[in-house]
Design a protein around this motif. Sequence first.
Motif, PDB file in Angstrom:
ATOM      1  N   GLU A   1     -14.918  44.545  12.899  1.00 15.14           N
ATOM      2  CA  GLU A   1     -14.088  44.008  13.980  1.00 15.14           C
ATOM      3  C   GLU A   1     -14.959  43.849  15.212  1.00 15.14           C
ATOM      4  O   GLU A   1     -15.846  44.666  15.434  1.00 15.14           O
ATOM      5  CB  GLU A   1     -12.982  45.012  14.334  1.00 15.14           C
ATOM      6  N   PRO A   2     -14.690  42.834  16.001  1.00 16.17           N
ATOM      7  CA  PRO A   2     -15.521  42.704  17.213  1.00 16.17           C
ATOM      8  C   PRO A   2     -15.256  43.845  18.200  1.00 16.17           C
ATOM      9  O   PRO A   2     -14.164  44.424  18.198  1.00 16.17           O
ATOM     10  CB  PRO A   2     -15.089  41.364  17.802  1.00 16.17           C
ATOM     11  N   LEU A   3     -16.254  44.154  18.958  1.00 16.70           N
ATOM     12  CA  LEU A   3     -16.080  45.104  20.053  1.00 16.70           C
ATOM     13  C   LEU A   3     -15.569  44.305  21.253  1.00 16.70           C
ATOM     14  O   LEU A   3     -16.253  43.430  21.767  1.00 16.70           O
ATOM     15  CB  LEU A   3     -17.416  45.779  20.388  1.00 16.70           C
ATOM     16  N   TYR A   4     -14.349  44.591  21.664  1.00 19.17           N
ATOM     17  CA  TYR A   4     -13.771  43.899  22.819  1.00 19.17           C
ATOM     18  C   TYR A   4     -14.258  44.577  24.088  1.00 19.17           C
ATOM     19  O   TYR A   4     -14.195  45.787  24.209  1.00 19.17           O
ATOM     20  CB  TYR A   4     -12.244  43.898  22.750  1.00 19.17           C
ATOM     21  N   TYR A   5     -14.762  43.774  24.975  1.00 22.18           N
ATOM     22  CA  TYR A   5     -15.290  44.351  26.219  1.00 22.18           C
ATOM     23  C   TYR A   5     -14.794  43.563  27.421  1.00 22.18           C
ATOM     24  O   TYR A   5     -14.418  42.397  27.304  1.00 22.18           O
ATOM     25  CB  TYR A   5     -16.823  44.366  26.203  1.00 22.18           C
TER      26      TYR A   5
END
Length: 271
Positions: A32-36
């Motif tokens: 999963e992408p790392l949401y930042y």
Amino acid sequence: MFRFIKPILIILVIALAATASLMQFQKTRCDEPLYYSIGEFDERFGVSLDKFKGLLLETEEVWEEPIARQLFSYDPQAAFKINLIYDERQQRTVEEKKLREKITVSDSSYSALELEYTTLNDQYEARLLRHEAEVGYWNSRGGAPREDYNRLRDEQIELAIMANKLRALADRLNELVERHNLTVSTYNQKFNVARIFDQGQYDGQEINIYQFEELSDLRLVLAHEFGHALNLEHVENPKSVMYYLMKEQETGNLVITHEDLNALKLECELN
Ligand SMILES: [Zn+2]
């Protein structure tokens, strides 16, 4: 007999829960992408917010493109923050740049003065040689006629003036050299060291950026910290994004090396 069944059931439930959480744990960082989002943002760095966002997108691609996965994603609501924190580290960078410029300037004024000195010195030596040859000639003949004698005497005065000018130039040159060398040695002591990646930091919750000079520098620092956020450790190749020093990476055209890619593939279980 019945009394023994209950505890076994409880054990089964616990075992199932343990298995489930273990499976959860085994998901890789790449699934999963790392949401930042962007947290603290200090404009004293001289980068606009839009520019910074654009740079973050470029940095994402450094890692995402080689394995064709979305690993990071900007989301203004995300809890994971990327902070631009201005402190003594960036002040030091500014100081370093100023000192470097000072060295460049003193270097070029030295070159200009040195050229002036050597040009004049060449003229002086050529004239002196001619003068001495002529004086020697007349002396061997027991003396010069008045006209030549006067001309030679005037020339002697001019030569003395030139010699004075040369001495003054040499003094100025030496002063310049002394000051230049002092600046260079200050610079070397303070700044001429390979930079460990302490311009940025990833602590599991956020990425803090403290220092960079050029935007290409900033991208490298971000890429390095993004790598840590992907669970990557340092690798051995000095050209790698994940090398522990900022040294030989091609910041202008930043791409990950074979070693970086291997570490990423290992982390994402893509081997
Ligand atoms: Zn590091």
